[in-house]
Design a protein around this motif. Structure first.
Motif, short mmCIF file in Angstrom:
data_model
loop_
_atom_site.label_atom_id
_atom_site.label_comp_id
_atom_site.label_asym_id
_atom_site.label_seq_id
_atom_site.Cartn_x
_atom_site.Cartn_y
_atom_site.Cartn_z
N ARG A 1 0.82 -1.22 0.00
CA ARG A 1 0.00 0.00 0.00
C ARG A 1 0.84 1.26 0.00
O ARG A 1 0.36 2.33 -0.35
CB ARG A 1 -0.94 -0.01 1.22
CG ARG A 1 -2.09 -1.01 1.06
CD ARG A 1 -3.00 -0.98 2.27
NE ARG A 1 -3.56 0.35 2.48
CZ ARG A 1 -4.32 0.68 3.52
NH1 ARG A 1 -4.57 -0.23 4.45
NH2 ARG A 1 -4.82 1.90 3.64
N THR B 1 -1.93 4.11 -5.01
CA THR B 1 -2.70 5.36 -4.96
C THR B 1 -4.07 5.06 -4.35
O THR B 1 -4.78 4.17 -4.82
CB THR B 1 -2.89 5.96 -6.36
OG1 THR B 1 -1.60 6.23 -6.91
CG2 THR B 1 -3.71 7.22 -6.31
N THR B 2 -4.43 5.79 -3.30
CA THR B 2 -5.70 5.58 -2.62
C THR B 2 -6.83 6.29 -3.37
O THR B 2 -6.68 7.46 -3.76
CB THR B 2 -5.63 6.11 -1.18
OG1 THR B 2 -4.58 5.45 -0.50
CG2 THR B 2 -6.94 5.89 -0.45
N THR B 3 -7.94 5.61 -3.57
CA THR B 3 -9.13 6.23 -4.14
C THR B 3 -9.91 6.93 -3.03
O THR B 3 -10.24 6.32 -2.01
CB THR B 3 -10.03 5.18 -4.82
OG1 THR B 3 -9.28 4.52 -5.83
CG2 THR B 3 -11.27 5.83 -5.43
N LYS B 4 -10.20 8.21 -3.23
CA LYS B 4 -10.82 9.03 -2.18
C LYS B 4 -12.17 9.56 -2.64
O LYS B 4 -12.39 9.79 -3.83
CB LYS B 4 -9.91 10.20 -1.81
CG LYS B 4 -8.58 9.78 -1.18
CD LYS B 4 -7.65 10.94 -1.04
CE LYS B 4 -7.01 11.33 -2.37
NZ LYS B 4 -6.07 10.31 -2.87
N THR B 5 -13.05 9.78 -1.69
CA THR B 5 -14.35 10.40 -1.98
C THR B 5 -14.25 11.91 -1.73
O THR B 5 -13.35 12.38 -1.03
CB THR B 5 -15.46 9.84 -1.10
OG1 THR B 5 -15.25 10.28 0.25
CG2 THR B 5 -15.49 8.32 -1.15
N ARG B 6 -15.19 12.62 -2.27
CA ARG B 6 -15.34 14.03 -1.89
C ARG B 6 -15.82 14.07 -0.44
O ARG B 6 -16.42 13.12 0.06
CB ARG B 6 -16.37 14.72 -2.79
CG ARG B 6 -16.03 14.64 -4.26
CD ARG B 6 -17.11 15.32 -5.08
NE ARG B 6 -17.03 16.78 -4.98
CZ ARG B 6 -17.92 17.62 -5.54
NH1 ARG B 6 -18.96 17.13 -6.21
NH2 ARG B 6 -17.77 18.90 -5.43
#
Length: 446
Positions: free
Chosen positions: A19, A23-28
């Motif tokens: 990890r 790349t981490t997927t992020k929400t608004r």
């Protein structure tokens, strides 16, 4: 030592280590405060140039809300003398009104009791039903009255009520016996004379009548007439909701990828302003919908829960009701009453979503409608738009640095701590063009 042995035993890269290169997927940023805001979505919006909106109406010769207010000191109630003008055709002699007020007697009634019919009764606390006799001898509910409701006004003109009054809940009432009315009328002959005068000609809505001749034949003299206007029409001024958004320049400079920090901060601030705007348009004591309902359009439930009968009564008070607004818990309570009667009202499509309805009128959720301490709420019914003489929302577009219609975002500068400030402002109000455009079902038990 154990961790080192475990690492030596692995045959592949661990997910924890991997990890570090992913790349981490992020929400608004999410907010639980955001709701559907149906009131703001369905209400037609009208430009209020100059920051004000004047509603011109035909003149109503005898103005008033028909309710008799009371004051309370502890558990003792007293009729406000000036409020008696509501049932005395605008009579304004303060000495006579005070003499009448002093003669009212406070009485307590339990639910199901019949209130005295030989006199005038003002409901200080609780709820009563006016019951009449139907065409076939059955008992029918004429009206349901709450605090300020007055029955027996016929006594002032020597009449007899053709109904009886029954307490729906425990009731505190102020009663004025017929003998006391007669004593005051004998001592104040000018009050008797005032009550005997012919009232001004009005239509069924209480407006000054426009004389029209019809059904005549030959050369008859036609009546002269005109439409009279209110001399002091109401003006609605735009209200405001504002916030100063602060963002440190280091945050906006260094941490704006993949999402722009300033944009996200602004988006959440605007959402909060819109939520506050809708709340004010429902509950504000000046222009809020709940506080601008004409007394003739404010009704109470017959028993407590919101039944189909109550909804029909609410819809019948105006033509072309276009939308009903209620707290989600109120909608749930209405659904239970429909299920109890074996009814399943069809849903209707509103802006692409399926919503509950009654008689084809959408019943939209609005959590800004308050729930009282006793677990009661209200249902709002509206006819909307200027062309329908309904309810309209007010705003002004073309503001400096406008970000959305009626909402501006203005840069205020950067202070010595490198914090940038933005003034976020929205202007708004709501106007009721004629009284029957807006109605409320009050005292809805959840």
């Amino acid at each position: 030592m154990v961790a080192q042995l475990v690492a030596e035993w692995r045959m592949s890269l661990s997910t924890t280590a991997a990890r570090n290169l992913a790349t981490t997927t992020k929400t608004r940023p999410q907010s639980q405060e955001i709701t559907d805001r149906w009131l703001l979505r369905v209400l037609p919006w009208v430009e209020a140039r100059g920051g004000a909106y004047r509603v011109n109406r035909r003149r109503v010769p005898v103005a008033g809300d028909g309710l008799v207010g009371c004051t309370a000191i502890g558990s003792l109630y007293r009729v406000i003398p000036s409020e008696l003008a509501e049932v005395l055709a605008g009579f304004a002699d303060e000495d006579v009104l005070s003499a009448l007020s002093d003669r009212f007697e406070q009485r307590e009634f339990a639910a199901g009791d019949t209130l005295p019919a030989d006199g005038v009764t003002v409901v200080a606390h609780g709820k009563v039903s006016k019951l009449g006799r139907g065409e076939y001898g059955d008992t029918v509910v004429i009206d349901v009255l709450g605090e300020g409701g007055c029955v027996g006004q016929e006594v002032f003109r020597g009449g007899e009520p053709n109904y009886r009054v029954e307490a729906v809940t425990d009731v505190t009432a102020l009663t004025l016996p017929r003998s006391a009315v007669a004593a005051v009328l004998d001592a104040a002959p000018h009050l008797r004379e005032h009550l005997s005068r012919r009232p001004p000609a009005v239509n069924k809505r209480g407006e000054a009548e426009i004389a029209v001749a019809s059904g005549h034949d030959g050369e008859v003299t036609l009546p002269g007439t005109y439409a009279d206007y209110e001399l002091h029409p109401r003006e609605y001024e735009l209200s405001v909701a504002q916030a100063v958004l602060r963002i440190h320049t280091r945050v906006s400079d260094l941490y704006s990828a993949p999402m722009n920090q300033a944009e996200e901060q602004l988006r959440l601030t605007i959402e909060a302003l819109r939520e506050r705007q809708e709340r004010e348009m429902v509950t504000n004591r000046d222009f809020g919908l709940l506080h601008n309902v004409d007394p003739s359009q404010r009704i109470r439930t017959r028993t407590g829960p919101p039944t189909p009968d109550d909804m029909d009564n609410l819809l019948s008070r105006r033509r072309k009701t276009q939308v009903l607004l209620a707290h989600p818990r109120t909608i749930a309570a209405f659904g239970r009453e429909c299920s109890r009667r074996g009814l399943n009202p069809p849903s209707v499509s509103v802006e692409g979503t399926e919503q509950a309805s009654w008689r084809g009128v959408p019943l939209l959720p609005c959590d800004k409608i308050p729930i009282g301490q006793g677990g009661t709420s209200a249902v709002i019914a509206m006819r909307m738009g200027e062309e329908n003489q309904g309810v309209v929302g007010l705003y002004q577009t073309g503001l400096p640095e406008e970000h959305q219609p009626g909402l501006s975002v203005r840069f205020m500068g950067i202070d010595e701590k490198a914090i940038a400030s933005y003034l976020v402002t929205t202007y708004y109000s709501a106007a009721v063009l004629v009284p029957d455009a807006l109605g409320v079902l009050d005292g809805v038990q959840l």
